[in-house]
Design an enzyme around this catalytic site. Structure first.
Site, PDB file in Angstrom:
ATOM      1  N   ASP A   1      -1.467  -1.600   4.922  1.00 18.30           N
ATOM      2  CA  ASP A   1      -1.627  -0.490   5.863  1.00 18.30           C
ATOM      3  C   ASP A   1      -2.996  -0.648   6.519  1.00 18.30           C
ATOM      4  OD1 ASP A   1      -1.850   1.811   7.285  1.00 18.30           O
ATOM      5  OD2 ASP A   1      -1.554   3.177   5.594  1.00 18.30           O
TER       6      ASP A   1
ATOM      7  N   HIS B   1     -11.077  -0.424  -2.085  1.00 21.63           N
ATOM      8  CA  HIS B   1     -10.946  -1.673  -2.843  1.00 21.63           C
ATOM      9  C   HIS B   1     -10.681  -2.852  -1.899  1.00 21.63           C
ATOM     10  CE1 HIS B   1      -6.782  -0.461  -2.307  1.00 21.63           C
ATOM     11  NE2 HIS B   1      -6.357  -1.612  -2.766  1.00 21.63           N
TER      12      HIS B   1
ATOM     13  N   GLY C   1      -3.807  -2.014  -7.603  1.00 23.84           N
ATOM     14  CA  GLY C   1      -4.805  -2.801  -6.888  1.00 23.84           C
ATOM     15  C   GLY C   1      -6.231  -2.352  -7.141  1.00 23.84           C
TER      16      GLY C   1
ATOM     17  N   HIS D   1       0.836  -1.192   0.000  1.00 27.77           N
ATOM     18  CA  HIS D   1       0.000   0.000   0.000  1.00 27.77           C
ATOM     19  C   HIS D   1       0.877   1.251   0.000  1.00 27.77           C
ATOM     20  CE1 HIS D   1      -3.530  -2.499   1.723  1.00 27.77           C
ATOM     21  NE2 HIS D   1      -3.629  -2.364   0.416  1.00 27.77           N
TER      22      HIS D   1
ATOM     23  N   ASP E   1     -11.093  -6.265  -3.335  1.00 30.97           N
ATOM     24  CA  ASP E   1     -10.007  -6.780  -4.171  1.00 30.97           C
ATOM     25  C   ASP E   1      -8.925  -7.427  -3.320  1.00 30.97           C
ATOM     26  OD1 ASP E   1     -10.845  -5.598  -6.875  1.00 30.97           O
ATOM     27  OD2 ASP E   1     -10.811  -3.831  -5.598  1.00 30.97           O
TER      28      ASP E   1
ATOM     29  N   ARG F   1      -8.345 -14.680  -0.580  1.00 30.01           N
ATOM     30  CA  ARG F   1      -9.248 -15.820  -0.805  1.00 30.01           C
ATOM     31  C   ARG F   1      -8.647 -16.797  -1.808  1.00 30.01           C
ATOM     32  NH1 ARG F   1     -15.118 -16.349  -0.444  1.00 30.01           N
ATOM     33  NH2 ARG F   1     -15.899 -17.837  -1.988  1.00 30.01           N
TER      34      ARG F   1
ATOM     35  N   ASP G   1      -4.836  -6.787  -8.126  1.00 32.73           N
ATOM     36  CA  ASP G   1      -4.958  -7.891  -7.172  1.00 32.73           C
ATOM     37  C   ASP G   1      -5.641  -9.092  -7.829  1.00 32.73           C
ATOM     38  OD1 ASP G   1      -3.786  -6.379  -5.161  1.00 32.73           O
ATOM     39  OD2 ASP G   1      -5.695  -5.589  -4.452  1.00 32.73           O
TER      40      ASP G   1
END
Length: 305
Positions: free
Chosen positions: A255, A262, A230, A173, A265, A271, A235
């Protein structure tokens, strides 16, 4: 057991442990595989397990309780066991805190998105404690931590160490991009051994600039393959490669203090790793990622390959 690692004065490593139902019940479930694959690592470490209710029941049912000693039993999740585990992540008292959390998450189990489950991951990142949500992550972390404690007789053939045939994703991030560059520079020779490196958006551009500084303008130009940012879908692009088992390790410096539009994402990428739980792993904080890379380098030096 390596007796040198269990002296009376040594504080026990305290590990929180929970598994979703699908990772508990079968004789070859992820929970059972954890204790089978990591037997030597567990024996080499001085662990006190903090186990949430039903997970401990499954451990006894499958006959692996001898590897989960000593332990503290927390209530079932429905009775607040997971909430108590969050409290022990943030507790500063060494006798009432945990050093790491193994939470074997089934990506289709709705309880994994309960507030206490999300808070558990977030607080681990904030307090710089490993949050290990896949079988691969838990097994590799235990093996590397045993190495850190001085054991060199516990290595598992199932820990992938041929980096020349593997890929890694490097994501950070905005507030942590400099942290990523510092980690990459410090461990550049190790990261350079991977067959491929991937990153999202600006992080990829910055890493290629670093590689050009170290390797030269031409040699470092495409050191990392950059995807979209991202928020624009990067992502998801990396998640697809994880699902195809083309990316095994993901360093994702999160962060936790900023609202993220998002967020879905980010969860998609996690996942994906949990969908291939015996293959992929995600590291989510700078200190943990730096330690992991350092120990992985040491592990490679002990490899007969």
């Amino acid at each position: 057991m390596n007796k040198a690692l269990t002296t009376p004065t040594q504080r026990r490593l305290r590990i929180g442990l929970i598994a979703n139902r699908a990772h508990q019940d079968a004789h070859d479930s992820a929970l059972v595989q954890l204790f089978q694959r990591a037997t030597k690592s567990i024996q080499a470490l001085n662990i006190e397990w903090i186990v949430v209710g039903r997970t401990l029941d499954a451990i006894h049912t499958h006959g692996v309780a001898d590897l989960c000693q000593p332990h503290v039993r927390f209530p079932y999740g429905r009775d607040g066991g997971l909430m108590k585990l969050v409290a022990h992540v943030v507790n500063s008292d060494p006798q009432n805190s945990v050093d790491a959390v193994i939470y074997l998450i089934d990506p289709v189990d709705h309880s994994s998105i309960f507030p206490e489950a999300l808070a558990l991951k977030r607080q681990c990142v904030i307090h710089r404690k490993p949050f290990l949500s896949t079988l691969a992550a838990a097994c590799e972390w235990l093996e590397l931590e045993a190495l850190a404690q001085g054991s060199v007789t516990h290595f598992s053939a199932q820990l992938g160490i041929n980096l020349g045939q593997e890929s890694i994703a490097l994501i950070a991030h905005d507030a942590l991009k400099q942290n990523m560059l510092q980690i990459a520079e410090q461990h550049f020779s190790l990261l350079d051994q991977f067959a491929h490196r991937y990153a999202t958006g600006t992080t990829g551009s910055l890493l290629n600039q670093l590689a050009q500084k170290i390797k030269g303008e031409q040699a470092g130009r495409n050191w990392v393959q950059p995807f979209l940012s991202g928020p624009m879908g990067g992502d998801a692009q990396i998640a697809e490669l994880v699902l195809e088992k083309k990316i095994r390790r993901i360093v994702f410096l999160e962060d936790p203090h900023v609202a993220r539009q998002h967020e879905a994402d980010i969860q998609l990428l996690e996942r994906a790793a949990r969908t291939v739980t015996d293959f992929a792993l995600v590291l989510s904080d700078g200190a943990g990622s730096e330690r992991w890379l350092r120990l992985l380098g040491e592990r490679l030096r002990h490899s007969p390959n």
